[in-house]
Design a protein around this motif. Structure first.
Motif, mmCIF file in Angstrom:
data_model
loop_
_atom_site.group_PDB
_atom_site.id
_atom_site.type_symbol
_atom_site.label_atom_id
_atom_site.label_comp_id
_atom_site.label_asym_id
_atom_site.label_seq_id
_atom_site.Cartn_x
_atom_site.Cartn_y
_atom_site.Cartn_z
ATOM 1 N N UNK A 76 5.783 13.302 -2.676
ATOM 2 C CA UNK A 76 4.848 12.209 -2.419
ATOM 3 C C UNK A 76 3.858 12.132 -3.580
ATOM 4 N N UNK A 77 3.250 10.964 -3.725
ATOM 5 C CA UNK A 77 2.299 10.788 -4.815
ATOM 6 C C UNK A 77 1.836 9.351 -4.920
ATOM 7 N N UNK A 78 1.432 8.969 -6.135
ATOM 8 C CA UNK A 78 0.873 7.628 -6.348
ATOM 9 C C UNK A 78 1.476 6.973 -7.581
ATOM 10 N N UNK A 79 1.382 5.646 -7.598
ATOM 11 C CA UNK A 79 1.695 4.865 -8.785
ATOM 12 C C UNK A 79 0.401 4.485 -9.490
ATOM 13 N N UNK A 80 0.529 4.010 -10.727
ATOM 14 C CA UNK A 80 -0.647 3.636 -11.510
ATOM 15 C C UNK A 80 -1.440 2.502 -10.861
ATOM 16 N N UNK A 81 -0.768 1.661 -10.062
ATOM 17 C CA UNK A 81 -1.477 0.558 -9.404
ATOM 18 C C UNK A 81 -2.064 0.963 -8.052
ATOM 19 N N UNK A 82 -1.981 2.249 -7.711
ATOM 20 C CA UNK A 82 -2.584 2.747 -6.476
ATOM 21 C C UNK A 82 -1.650 2.816 -5.289
ATOM 22 N N UNK A 83 -0.463 2.243 -5.387
ATOM 23 C CA UNK A 83 0.500 2.332 -4.285
ATOM 24 C C UNK A 83 0.900 3.798 -4.081
ATOM 25 N N UNK A 84 0.970 4.201 -2.826
ATOM 26 C CA UNK A 84 1.325 5.569 -2.453
ATOM 27 C C UNK A 84 2.802 5.612 -2.046
ATOM 28 N N UNK A 85 3.479 6.703 -2.358
ATOM 29 C CA UNK A 85 4.905 6.811 -2.014
ATOM 30 C C UNK A 85 5.216 8.178 -1.427
ATOM 31 N N UNK A 86 6.280 8.207 -0.628
ATOM 32 C CA UNK A 86 6.944 9.477 -0.343
ATOM 33 C C UNK A 86 8.439 9.232 -0.294
ATOM 34 N N UNK A 87 9.182 10.146 -0.895
ATOM 35 C CA UNK A 87 10.644 10.057 -0.980
ATOM 36 C C UNK A 87 11.227 11.350 -0.431
ATOM 37 N N UNK A 88 12.159 11.230 0.513
ATOM 38 C CA UNK A 88 12.838 12.390 1.077
ATOM 39 C C UNK A 88 14.336 12.227 0.864
ATOM 40 N N UNK A 89 14.970 13.243 0.289
ATOM 41 C CA UNK A 89 16.417 13.166 0.059
ATOM 42 C C UNK A 89 17.034 14.546 0.215
ATOM 43 N N UNK A 90 18.206 14.592 0.820
ATOM 44 C CA UNK A 90 18.930 15.856 0.928
ATOM 45 C C UNK A 90 20.295 15.663 1.545
ATOM 46 N N UNK A 91 21.273 16.405 1.036
ATOM 47 C CA UNK A 91 22.608 16.415 1.634
ATOM 48 C C UNK A 91 22.712 17.631 2.563
ATOM 49 N N UNK A 94 0.802 -1.221 0.000
ATOM 50 C CA UNK A 94 0.000 0.000 0.000
ATOM 51 C C UNK A 94 0.838 1.276 0.000
ATOM 52 N N UNK A 95 1.895 1.323 0.832
ATOM 53 C CA UNK A 95 2.640 2.562 1.050
ATOM 54 C C UNK A 95 4.144 2.275 1.036
ATOM 55 N N UNK A 96 4.898 3.106 0.305
ATOM 56 C CA UNK A 96 6.359 3.028 0.274
ATOM 57 C C UNK A 96 6.918 4.363 0.758
ATOM 58 N N UNK A 97 7.710 4.306 1.826
ATOM 59 C CA UNK A 97 8.326 5.514 2.380
ATOM 60 C C UNK A 97 9.836 5.337 2.363
ATOM 61 N N UNK A 98 10.527 6.262 1.707
ATOM 62 C CA UNK A 98 11.974 6.161 1.551
ATOM 63 C C UNK A 98 12.598 7.477 1.999
ATOM 64 N N UNK A 99 13.668 7.374 2.779
ATOM 65 C CA UNK A 99 14.364 8.572 3.258
ATOM 66 C C UNK A 99 15.867 8.355 3.180
ATOM 67 N N UNK A 100 16.587 9.371 2.679
ATOM 68 C CA UNK A 100 18.053 9.313 2.684
ATOM 69 C C UNK A 100 18.577 10.737 2.852
ATOM 70 N N UNK A 101 18.995 11.061 4.069
ATOM 71 C CA UNK A 101 19.550 12.376 4.372
ATOM 72 C C UNK A 101 20.906 12.214 5.034
#
Length: 356
Positions: A211-226, A146-153
């Protein structure tokens, strides 16, 4: 029979690839090419059996060279990939494969039509921890994804340190996370909204969350920063993936030395702790060699299209951030203090190699 490869670009990544190739045992590093005399001096020391040259023509014109490894900056790869394919040589490249999406798409078609083995280093796909999570998802342990949350700081590369051709932080580094999120979703991006910060009042955002959605309905958020504690006395980072299903979860954190995966599914709970693996170049080089020797492409090897999609959407997310409030926080003076500190650091996050 070992596979003859010519390395072009012997900076930080080129040296890491050399070690992986030497350790694998299936490779003969026939050439190392770099225009920098100090880099060539280092190459001669680290690989005395290789031909060390400042001229990439030596690599492309040698019919015995089967593979070219392209590890210089992105502005050189478009022409080098075209030359390699024209010479009938397989390609193992760093990302992105060109400086614009249009040129990347051109190379996708060129590689496909050539029938040659072409891959790009999307290193997270080669990691043991993402494979463990993906296997867990496929086993049905978390129910429906359902949900993919990715973070890399991290306190990593700052503006002006030499990666301008790779783009701002969210493209240079963030496209890895754009790719791995799509890899887990097994779908294409559909909607998105991005928020950035022009940290230290630099012209481009150096932190971005999308953050947003994929075509199959899976929701994502991606956070990245140096931007994560660049001037803190003792530096640290925050990196994780959090996968949430309708019934269970899977997650990973790491400290760049050890990765910890926690799996909490409907039939089992498991905690796996193993060495992080770094850029996983050993896995990439081994899979590439086996594919060539067996004549069958390893399905885990990314294709140019994967890299191009990740690059395209990293740019789209960056572009979207400019459409919203994009605050400037901090000063260019602080940025210069950070640069000065990093010039003298011997141990830190994402330090570029400086020839001695």
């Amino acid at each position: 029979m070992k596979i003859k490869i010519g390395i072009i670009g012997f900076g930080r990544m080129g040296r890491m690839y050399l070690q992986a190739l030497q350790n694998d045992g299936q490779w003969d590093v026939a050439y190392i090419c770099d225009t920098d005399p100090e880099a060539r001096k280092a190459a001669a020391s680290l690989s005395p059996e290789s031909c060390i040259t400042p001229n990439e023509d030596d690599v492309f014109n040698d019919p015995d060279v089967q593979v070219v490894g392209l590890y210089a900056l992105a502005d050189s790869r478009y022409e080098q990939i075209k030359r390699a394919i024209a010479a009938g040589k397989h390609v193992m490249a760093e990302k992105p494969i060109a400086v614009s999406v249009e040129k990347e798409k051109e190379l996708v078609n060129l590689a496909k039509e050539s029938g040659l083995l072409c891959t790009v280093n999307l290193y997270l796909r080669n990691s043991w921890y993402h494979k463990a999570i993906k296997d867990f998802i496929h086993e049905g342990e978390i129910g429906e994804l359902a949900i993919l949350r990715v973070c890399h700081m991290t306190p990593g590369l700052v503006p002006g340190e030499g990666h301008e051709y790779e783009g701002p932080a969210f493209h240079d580094c963030g496209m890895h996370y754009v790719d791995i999120t799509r890899w887990h979703a097994e779908s294409e991006y559909k909607t998105w909204h991005a928020q950035g910060v022009r940290m230290w009042s630099y012209k481009d955002p150096w932190w971005l969350q999308c953050h947003g959605t994929f075509e199959n309905g899976v929701v994502f958020d991606i956070t990245q920063g140096f931007v994560y504690g660049q001037l803190s006395k003792d530096q640290t980072h925050n990196s994780y993936i959090d996968v949430i299903g309708t019934k269970g979860i899977a997650r990973m954190t790491h400290d760049f030395k050890t990765a910890v995966v926690e799996l909490r599914g409907v039939t089992r709970t498991e905690r796996i702790e193993k060495p992080f693996g770094g850029k996983n170049l050993d896995v990439l080089c081994h899979r590439f060699a086996e594919s060539l020797l067996k004549g069958v492409r390893n399905p885990h090897l990314p294709i140019f299209r994967d890299s191009t999609i990740a690059s395209e959407y990293a740019w789209k997310f960056l572009d979207d951030s400019y459409c919203h409030d994009l605050p400037c926080i901090g000063s260019l003076q602080t940025l210069e203090e950070i640069r000065e500190r990093r010039r003298h650091m011997k141990d830190g996050y994402g330090l570029l190699h400086h020839n001695k």
